[in-house]
Design an enzyme around this catalytic site. Structure first.
Site, short mmCIF file in Angstrom:
data_model
loop_
_atom_site.label_atom_id
_atom_site.label_comp_id
_atom_site.label_asym_id
_atom_site.label_seq_id
_atom_site.Cartn_x
_atom_site.Cartn_y
_atom_site.Cartn_z
N MET A 1 -47.70 7.37 -20.56
CA MET A 1 -46.87 6.29 -20.85
C MET A 1 -46.82 5.70 -19.62
SD MET A 1 -42.74 6.20 -21.98
CE MET A 1 -42.78 7.99 -21.65
N PRO A 2 -47.41 4.22 -19.27
CA PRO A 2 -47.32 3.56 -18.33
C PRO A 2 -45.78 3.08 -18.15
CG PRO A 2 -49.19 2.84 -19.51
CD PRO A 2 -48.22 3.88 -20.58
N ILE A 3 -45.37 2.90 -16.92
CA ILE A 3 -44.00 2.53 -16.53
C ILE A 3 -44.24 1.40 -15.54
CG2 ILE A 3 -41.76 2.79 -15.92
CD1 ILE A 3 -41.93 5.64 -17.16
N ARG A 40 -43.62 0.84 -21.06
CA ARG A 40 -42.43 0.62 -20.63
C ARG A 40 -42.22 -0.48 -19.52
NH1 ARG A 40 -42.61 3.20 -24.61
NH2 ARG A 40 -41.65 5.05 -25.27
#
Length: 64
Positions: A1-3, A40
């Site tokens: 999940m990239p933030i 995100r």
């Protein structure tokens, strides 16, 4: 999940912040092959009194 964390000076219209979130999400999704729903984006608006450039608060700079 990239933030992705983004810090910007306060004062931009809400529509521009939403546009930024949308465009960064699109770019990260395309570049990394990640589903958009997994991306995100956190945008923090920093007061001009708390942002310094060259030892001077942005709030004390003309045209800022």
């Amino acid at each position: 999940m990239p933030i992705v964390n983004i810090q910007i000076l306060e004062g931009r219209p809400e529509e521009k912040v939403k546009e930024l979130i949308h465009n960064v999400t699109e770019t990260v999704s395309t570049t990394l092959g990640a589903p958009k729903e997994n991306v995100r984006i956190l945008v923090s608006e920093v007061p001009k009194t708390h942002w310094g450039i060259g030892g001077i608060s942005v709030s004390d700079m003309p045209n800022r």
